[in-house]
Design a protein around this motif. Structure first.
Motif, PDB file in Angstrom:
ATOM      1  N   ALA A   1      -0.614  26.299  24.288  1.00 24.95           N
ATOM      2  CA  ALA A   1      -0.503  26.146  25.911  1.00 24.95           C
ATOM      3  C   ALA A   1      -0.515  24.862  26.449  1.00 24.95           C
ATOM      4  O   ALA A   1      -0.097  24.228  27.359  1.00 24.95           O
ATOM      5  CB  ALA A   1      -1.479  26.954  26.435  1.00 24.95           C
ATOM      6  N   ALA A   2      -1.416  23.935  26.060  1.00 23.14           N
ATOM      7  CA  ALA A   2      -1.740  22.659  26.301  1.00 23.14           C
ATOM      8  C   ALA A   2      -0.582  21.744  26.180  1.00 23.14           C
ATOM      9  O   ALA A   2      -0.233  20.781  27.164  1.00 23.14           O
ATOM     10  CB  ALA A   2      -2.864  22.003  25.711  1.00 23.14           C
ATOM     11  N   ARG A   3       0.040  21.796  25.091  1.00 22.09           N
ATOM     12  CA  ARG A   3       1.321  20.899  24.884  1.00 22.09           C
ATOM     13  C   ARG A   3       2.442  21.808  25.615  1.00 22.09           C
ATOM     14  O   ARG A   3       3.254  20.749  26.068  1.00 22.09           O
ATOM     15  CB  ARG A   3       1.494  21.218  23.304  1.00 22.09           C
ATOM     16  CG  ARG A   3       3.052  20.726  22.932  1.00 22.09           C
ATOM     17  CD  ARG A   3       3.688  21.018  21.621  1.00 22.09           C
ATOM     18  NE  ARG A   3       4.922  20.354  21.559  1.00 22.09           N
ATOM     19  CZ  ARG A   3       5.614  21.115  20.576  1.00 22.09           C
ATOM     20  NH1 ARG A   3       5.697  22.091  20.226  1.00 22.09           N
ATOM     21  NH2 ARG A   3       6.923  20.296  20.489  1.00 22.09           N
ATOM     22  N   LEU A   4       2.530  22.796  25.746  1.00 21.80           N
ATOM     23  CA  LEU A   4       3.452  23.322  26.599  1.00 21.80           C
ATOM     24  C   LEU A   4       3.367  22.951  28.219  1.00 21.80           C
ATOM     25  O   LEU A   4       4.408  22.705  28.866  1.00 21.80           O
ATOM     26  CB  LEU A   4       3.753  24.795  26.702  1.00 21.80           C
ATOM     27  CG  LEU A   4       4.201  25.548  25.545  1.00 21.80           C
ATOM     28  CD1 LEU A   4       3.941  27.159  25.749  1.00 21.80           C
ATOM     29  CD2 LEU A   4       5.726  25.225  25.283  1.00 21.80           C
ATOM     30  N   ARG A   5       2.005  22.637  28.710  1.00 20.64           N
ATOM     31  CA  ARG A   5       1.968  22.058  30.138  1.00 20.64           C
ATOM     32  C   ARG A   5       2.386  20.882  29.905  1.00 20.64           C
ATOM     33  O   ARG A   5       3.006  20.393  31.029  1.00 20.64           O
ATOM     34  CB  ARG A   5       0.369  22.447  30.522  1.00 20.64           C
ATOM     35  CG  ARG A   5      -0.097  23.645  30.664  1.00 20.64           C
ATOM     36  CD  ARG A   5      -1.387  23.699  31.354  1.00 20.64           C
ATOM     37  NE  ARG A   5      -2.337  23.633  30.460  1.00 20.64           N
ATOM     38  CZ  ARG A   5      -2.898  24.760  29.951  1.00 20.64           C
ATOM     39  NH1 ARG A   5      -2.254  25.872  30.453  1.00 20.64           N
ATOM     40  NH2 ARG A   5      -3.714  24.726  28.957  1.00 20.64           N
ATOM     41  N   ALA A   6       2.109  19.799  29.041  1.00 24.43           N
ATOM     42  CA  ALA A   6       2.546  18.373  29.080  1.00 24.43           C
ATOM     43  C   ALA A   6       3.989  18.464  28.894  1.00 24.43           C
ATOM     44  O   ALA A   6       4.516  17.671  29.712  1.00 24.43           O
ATOM     45  CB  ALA A   6       1.993  17.761  27.759  1.00 24.43           C
ATOM     46  N   PHE A   7       4.534  19.250  28.185  1.00 19.29           N
ATOM     47  CA  PHE A   7       6.107  19.640  28.140  1.00 19.29           C
ATOM     48  C   PHE A   7       6.659  19.792  29.562  1.00 19.29           C
ATOM     49  O   PHE A   7       7.891  18.972  29.880  1.00 19.29           O
ATOM     50  CB  PHE A   7       6.279  20.488  26.959  1.00 19.29           C
ATOM     51  CG  PHE A   7       8.115  20.605  26.678  1.00 19.29           C
ATOM     52  CD1 PHE A   7       8.426  19.928  25.942  1.00 19.29           C
ATOM     53  CD2 PHE A   7       8.686  21.510  27.294  1.00 19.29           C
ATOM     54  CE1 PHE A   7       9.771  19.825  25.363  1.00 19.29           C
ATOM     55  CE2 PHE A   7      10.036  21.812  27.290  1.00 19.29           C
ATOM     56  CZ  PHE A   7      10.452  20.984  26.057  1.00 19.29           C
ATOM     57  N   ILE A   8       6.194  20.782  30.295  1.00 20.79           N
ATOM     58  CA  ILE A   8       6.627  21.182  31.291  1.00 20.79           C
ATOM     59  C   ILE A   8       6.503  20.105  32.556  1.00 20.79           C
ATOM     60  O   ILE A   8       7.159  19.854  33.430  1.00 20.79           O
ATOM     61  CB  ILE A   8       6.283  22.551  31.882  1.00 20.79           C
ATOM     62  CG1 ILE A   8       6.777  23.625  30.798  1.00 20.79           C
ATOM     63  CG2 ILE A   8       6.581  22.949  33.113  1.00 20.79           C
ATOM     64  CD1 ILE A   8       8.306  23.811  30.770  1.00 20.79           C
ATOM     65  N   SER A   9       5.041  19.572  32.463  1.00 18.02           N
ATOM     66  CA  SER A   9       4.854  18.657  33.732  1.00 18.02           C
ATOM     67  C   SER A   9       5.784  17.452  33.576  1.00 18.02           C
ATOM     68  O   SER A   9       6.056  16.924  34.559  1.00 18.02           O
ATOM     69  CB  SER A   9       3.629  18.370  33.399  1.00 18.02           C
ATOM     70  OG  SER A   9       2.501  19.541  33.689  1.00 18.02           O
ATOM     71  N   ALA A  10       6.223  16.998  32.309  1.00 18.59           N
ATOM     72  CA  ALA A  10       6.878  15.866  32.201  1.00 18.59           C
ATOM     73  C   ALA A  10       8.146  15.898  32.784  1.00 18.59           C
ATOM     74  O   ALA A  10       9.111  14.997  32.981  1.00 18.59           O
ATOM     75  CB  ALA A  10       6.996  15.282  30.664  1.00 18.59           C
ATOM     76  N   ARG A  11       8.662  17.409  32.962  1.00 23.22           N
ATOM     77  CA  ARG A  11      10.173  17.599  33.427  1.00 23.22           C
ATOM     78  C   ARG A  11       9.758  17.747  35.150  1.00 23.22           C
ATOM     79  O   ARG A  11      10.966  18.081  35.736  1.00 23.22           O
ATOM     80  CB  ARG A  11      10.565  18.761  32.944  1.00 23.22           C
ATOM     81  CG  ARG A  11      11.290  18.243  31.343  1.00 23.22           C
ATOM     82  CD  ARG A  11      11.089  19.593  30.281  1.00 23.22           C
ATOM     83  NE  ARG A  11      11.923  18.864  29.291  1.00 23.22           N
ATOM     84  CZ  ARG A  11      11.482  18.199  28.189  1.00 23.22           C
ATOM     85  NH1 ARG A  11      10.083  17.795  28.287  1.00 23.22           N
ATOM     86  NH2 ARG A  11      11.889  17.840  27.100  1.00 23.22           N
ATOM     87  N   GLY A  12       8.621  17.508  35.619  1.00 20.99           N
ATOM     88  CA  GLY A  12       8.707  17.546  36.939  1.00 20.99           C
ATOM     89  C   GLY A  12       8.497  18.778  37.682  1.00 20.99           C
ATOM     90  O   GLY A  12       8.637  19.020  38.923  1.00 20.99           O
ATOM     91  N   ILE A  13       8.372  20.010  37.019  1.00 21.98           N
ATOM     92  CA  ILE A  13       8.075  21.366  37.509  1.00 21.98           C
ATOM     93  C   ILE A  13       6.941  21.956  37.307  1.00 21.98           C
ATOM     94  O   ILE A  13       6.874  23.232  37.338  1.00 21.98           O
ATOM     95  CB  ILE A  13       9.340  22.129  36.922  1.00 21.98           C
ATOM     96  CG1 ILE A  13       9.435  22.220  35.458  1.00 21.98           C
ATOM     97  CG2 ILE A  13      10.513  21.612  37.642  1.00 21.98           C
ATOM     98  CD1 ILE A  13      10.304  23.152  34.925  1.00 21.98           C
TER      99      ILE A  13
END
Length: 622
Positions: free
Chosen positions: A299-311
């Motif tokens: 979940a932490a990795r996914l948050r970083a992944f999604i945040s890097a895409r600006g959403i």
């Protein structure tokens, strides 16, 4: 037959197309060969402009097409930059389509030209792109003779050059294949003798479509609109690029409404497709989007992944039990009383709260579930109720081979039984992009010895992964005499890799037990090597793949993560008990497939697993 992305049989694609665009798309699909790639209405460049069609061919090059359904009687006036049209609302002015598509083209070409790998090296053409490129316009409702009768030749050559314009007869159902292709490629001013290689084609796709990048930066430049920024300042171009393959891209762009299921092997890009889907959904709705998984560090990795895409503000990412706890806090529901663990009572509380109406249904425009094989049926039944019926958007991703939290093979239940309506809408991804061929072959050969063949209750067979062709060192099994020696040897390897320039964030030490992970964390810190121990919820939630430190984790907590190099400690502790050997084999398979390039397994005690691994390696190492 050319490949159209998204496919023409996809309802969402058809609903966006004008009648003329449909006609052009059908001709491109039917009259071009298999080695043509065609993209429809997909934004390109940092300003996210939308050419109607982009056509790429290894030998021909890159072509941009703008399609207009205008009729001859609506054309009132044409200049170099504008067209005046007679409409039911009166006279309106539109950009000249040739100027419009020219600007699209140069925006992309300027971006590609910033990449040294895509520039020619020979003296005669040094600095030019390695491929031809061009642009043109298609008038689907205007015949050539109508323009010839309406405009003198000199005006036509200046405003609508014949070699840059196709007309109604050029895209009719009876058009000759050779005539059609000749018209298309007459839009180029020059041609080359060499063909693009597959890595060059992938590199072009990497630049055209940042959202399909696997590594590097799909990130903030997606939404930058400042024309003063140069491409180089916005994104660093890597020497080697990784992008979705065409099957992944086609799937990601064609996921329609309703419930969708992706059954993908380890390393097949499921999470990447999830991220792309989030990007798309965030563009078409302003309501919240929910992403759930079972692993806290994932979940932490996914948050970083999604945040890097600006959403990150619109897409809410939760470990499943954290989401349950959040629902209880938000709606002030009393936790049910029992002797069971608190996380089980949290789930029961939310289920009862939804049934009683204390917790509302339909809270999200869409729900996406990663690693769905770890979800119990009652969990899935609960979260499907959280989807707004108007959007009814669900994406479930899973892989039976990585099911390490539940006993037995397969999901153990049908998807329809938990409210997932995905019959005929399940896609299987077989190609593994994460691991080298050597790691994948080794890991799957080990696991299949302990996996039952045949179909699960879901009706989906165990999927054998296919390697995408990357090669690397053969996995190594090191035999030692004690746990202390295992730790000492692991530290020696880390020091050597560090001396060779390997970044700490690219290394993980995975342990068969929590106690062993605590020991190795203390040993690393004692010698001054920065590390993050995923030993409790707080540290798991703090996981950030971008920080330069070694990750130390149990195998369970590593699920969903990946690293260039993995050291597996305590291998001999796995597979000792016969009654759970299949589950332990899955666990070891998950551990081995966390490694992208280099896998080192260390064992100081014997077990059936160690014997199997030695047999697969061909001879005992150590």
């Amino acid at each position: 037959m050319a490949e159209i992305i998204p496919p023409l049989n996809h309802q969402r694609t058809l609903s966006r197309m004008t009648s003329g665009e449909k006609r052009v798309a059908q001709r491109l699909r039917d009259l071009l060969e298999d080695d043509y790639l065609v993209w429809y209405d997909i934004p390109v460049g940092r300003q996210r402009r939308y050419p109607d069609f982009i056509i790429l061919h290894p030998a021909r090059g890159l072509l941009f097409l703008e399609v207009k359904d205008w009729k001859s009687e609506t054309l009132k006036k044409i200049s170099k930059s504008e067209v005046t049209l007679r409409t039911s609302q009166g006279l309106v002015t539109r950009p000249h389509p040739l100027e419009q598509v020219r600007q699209y083209t140069y925006a992309v070409i300027d971006q590609l030209a910033c990449d040294p790998v895509l520039r020619q090296k020979d003296v005669a053409h040094r600095g030019r792109l390695i491929m031809p490129w061009g642009w043109g316009v298609v008038f689907t409702n205007i015949r050539r003779r109508q323009i010839e009768q309406a405009m003198p030749e000199e005006a036509r050559e200046r405003l609508l050059p014949d070699h840059l314009v196709m007309y109604r007869e050029d895209v009719s159902s009876s058009v000759d294949v050779e005539a059609f292709q000749e018209r298309l490629w007459g839009m180029f001013h020059y041609s080359f003798g060499s063909c693009l290689t597959l890595p060059q084609i992938d590199r072009i796709r990497w630049h055209l479509f940042p959202e399909i990048r696997i590594d590097g930066s799909p990130t903030s430049d997606l939404f930058v609109s400042d024309e003063g920024d140069t491409v180089e300042s916005a994104v660093t171009i890597p020497d080697i690029v990784r992008v979705m393959d065409l099957q992944q891209e086609q799937l990601a762009r064609s996921l329609g409404e309703g419930h969708r299921v992706i059954h993908g092997v380890a390393g097949s890009g499921k999470t990447l497709i999830l991220g792309y889907r989030c990007l798309h959904l965030a563009e078409i709705t302003d309501r919240p989007i929910l992403v759930l998984c079972f692993n806290v560090s994932l979940a932490a990795r996914l948050r970083a992944f999604i945040s890097a895409r600006g959403i990150g503000s619109q897409v809410q990412i939760y470990h499943f039990h954290d989401w349950c706890a959040q629902q209880i806090r938000t709606y002030h529901v009393e936790l049910v009383e029992s002797d069971r663990p608190v996380w089980e009572r949290q789930v029961e509380t939310v289920i009862q709260g939804v049934e009683a109406g204390w917790i509302p249904r339909a809270q999200y425009a869409a729900v996406l579930i990663d690693e769905g094989h770890d979800f119990a049926p009652e969990w899935l039944q609960l979260v499907t109720q959280m989807i707004d019926p108007e959007t009814n958007s669900l994406l479930l991703l899973y892989d039976d081979a990585q099911s390490i939290y539940r006993k037995g093979k397969g999901l153990g239940f049908s998807l329809a039984s938990v409210g997932i309506q995905a019959q005929g809408r399940t896609t299987i991804l077989r190609v593994n992009y994460r691991n080298t061929r050597e790691i994948l072959t080794f890991a799957y050969a080990f696991m299949r010895q302990y996996m039952d063949e045949g179909k699960s209750v879901t009706g989906v067979e165990l999927v054998e992964p296919e390697a995408c062709g990357m090669s690397g060192p053969v996995p190594v099994l090191k035999r030692l005499v004690s746990v202390d020696e295992e730790v000492v040897y692991a530290l020696a390897c880390i020091r050597k890799w560090r001396g060779d320039g390997v970044a700490l964030r690219d290394i993980a030490v995975l342990c068969a037990s929590g106690q062993l992970s605590h020991v190795v964390t203390s040993a690393l810190r004692a010698v001054g090597i920065d590390c993050l121990w995923l030993g409790d919820r707080r540290h798991k939630a703090a996981y950030d793949p971008g920080q330069d430190r070694i990750t130390v984790s149990s195998i369970y907590s590593s699920k969903g993560l990946e690293f260039e190099r993995v050291i597996l400690l305590g291998t001999g502790e796995l597979g000792l008990a016969e009654d759970n050997r299949a589950d332990q084999a899955r666990l070891l398979y998950v551990a081995m497939t966390r490694a992208r390039e280099c896998l080192l397994m260390i064992a100081s005690s014997g077990s059936p697993f160690v014997e199997s691994l030695q047999s697969l390696a061909g001879h005992p190492l150590g």
